[in-house]
Design an enzyme around this catalytic site. Structure first.
Site, PDB file in Angstrom:
ATOM      1  N   ARG A  96       0.808  -1.237   0.000  1.00 46.43           N
ATOM      2  CA  ARG A  96       0.000   0.000   0.000  1.00 46.43           C
ATOM      3  C   ARG A  96       0.836   1.280   0.000  1.00 46.43           C
ATOM      4  NH1 ARG A  96      -2.377  -3.622  -1.229  1.00 46.43           N
ATOM      5  NH2 ARG A  96      -4.318  -4.516  -0.420  1.00 46.43           N
ATOM      6  N   SER A 129     -10.763   0.689   3.375  1.00 48.19           N
ATOM      7  CA  SER A 129     -10.064   0.185   4.566  1.00 48.19           C
ATOM      8  C   SER A 129      -9.413   1.335   5.334  1.00 48.19           C
ATOM      9  CB  SER A 129      -8.984  -0.818   4.166  1.00 48.19           C
ATOM     10  OG  SER A 129      -9.571  -1.948   3.561  1.00 48.19           O
ATOM     11  N   GLU A 158      -4.400   3.250   6.743  1.00 44.04           N
ATOM     12  CA  GLU A 158      -4.232   3.138   5.294  1.00 44.04           C
ATOM     13  C   GLU A 158      -4.877   4.340   4.627  1.00 44.04           C
ATOM     14  OE1 GLU A 158      -6.002   0.235   1.847  1.00 44.04           O
ATOM     15  OE2 GLU A 158      -4.882  -0.706   3.468  1.00 44.04           O
TER      16      GLU A 158
END
Length: 302
Positions: A174, A225, A295
């Site tokens: 990520r 998320s 995130e």
């Protein structure tokens, strides 16, 4: 600042607005105003915008479809550049695909599946843009952007434009080089896909979409998320095991469906979400001695 706005308008950059509410441009429907909101009508005008930003020394922030963002209730200082429809070109040459940063990831995966191109099935339910996906190495279902990206055209904050290879993007979970080491804006991305059976590709995409529909609360405004998975653990499972699903602060609520999603029940503020994030972090550390890292990108005035 007035001179900067006038110059943008003279050059016909695209959409230029003052004090545009950013809640209108995020999937969480949260966010105060941008001092200046710019949506360039082309890649060329995006480059001109950056040149003007440097000339007038204006602070800037780039956003895509706003699906991984939490914007402050106080808004964002300076210019907010939205990479939208003006930067959504698409060119397919055999199994090589070049897409503009403003192209919808869901639309791209659907379009390519119809042409029998495999590799983007994992993205069929990710509600972001190509630019945002490359910036954060978006992924799901065991794959991510780093597996298919060949190179990306980047506009750096000094105005320089350069193609970066997959290796130069320094992808990891990520994240990419653009997040900290070399801040820049994705203009275009080139992907290497594979020829496949249309029915098999479509079936895989439908399976991924159904999984998301059954397990994630897309019927409420949310940002995807909230936490990175602290591998080998999974954020949603930790939150669930801690008994936190359904817990709310103000208008922000931990989803009953998935522990790693915070939803806006209708009147949530960014402060509500931040307070809930802080609460989750404290509880998970207290119970499991695991530090949780967000995130979702948190931006704007503090």
């Amino acid at each position: 600042m007035n001179e900067f706005i006038t110059k943008l308008q003279e050059l016909n950059i695209g959409i230029v607005k003052e004090n545009e509410l950013l809640a209108n441009h995020t999937t969480m429907k949260i966010g105060g105003p941008a001092d200046i909101f710019i949506e360039p009508s082309s890649i060329e005008n995006m480059i001109k915008t950056m040149d003007l930003i440097n000339e007038y020394n204006v602070k800037w922030t780039a956003i895509g479809r706003g699906s991984n963002l939490l914007v402050s209730d106080l808004g964002i200082e300076g210019a907010v550049i939205k990479l939208g429809r003006g930067m959504s070109g698409l060119a397919v040459n055999g199994t090589e695909v070049k897409a503009g940063s403003g192209y919808s990831l869901v639309s791209l995966s659907t379009q390519l599946s119809r042409q029998g191109l495999s590799g983007l099935e994992f993205a069929s339910g990710i509600p972001g843009s190509v630019g945002g996906a490359v910036f954060m190495n978006a992924g799901a279902h065991g794959s991510d952007i780093s597996n298919i990206l060949t190179k990306a055209l980047i506009l750096f904050e000094n105005g320089k434009v350069e193609w970066l290879s997959n290796k130069e993007m320094m992808f990891s979970y990520r994240t990419s080089v653009l997040q900290k080491k070399r801040p820049g804006v994705v203009l275009e991305a080139v992907f290497q896909l594979q020829s496949g059976d249309k029915d098999v590709i479509f079936s895989e995409m439908q399976k991924n979409k159904e999984y998301r529909k059954e397990t994630q609360p897309w019927n409420f405004p949310c940002a995807g998320s909230i936490f990175r998975n602290p591998l080998p653990n999974h954020a949603g499972k930790l939150v669930q095991d801690a008994g936190l699903k359904g817990y709310s602060i103000g208008g922000a609520k931990i989803s009953d469906m998935h522990g790693n999603f915070i939803v806006n029940t209708g009147n949530a503020t960014a402060q509500d979400v931040l307070s809930l994030i802080r609460y989750i972090k404290e509880k998970i550390y207290e119970l499991y001695q695991i530090e949780m890292h967000t995130e979702v990108e948190i931006i704007g005035r503090k």
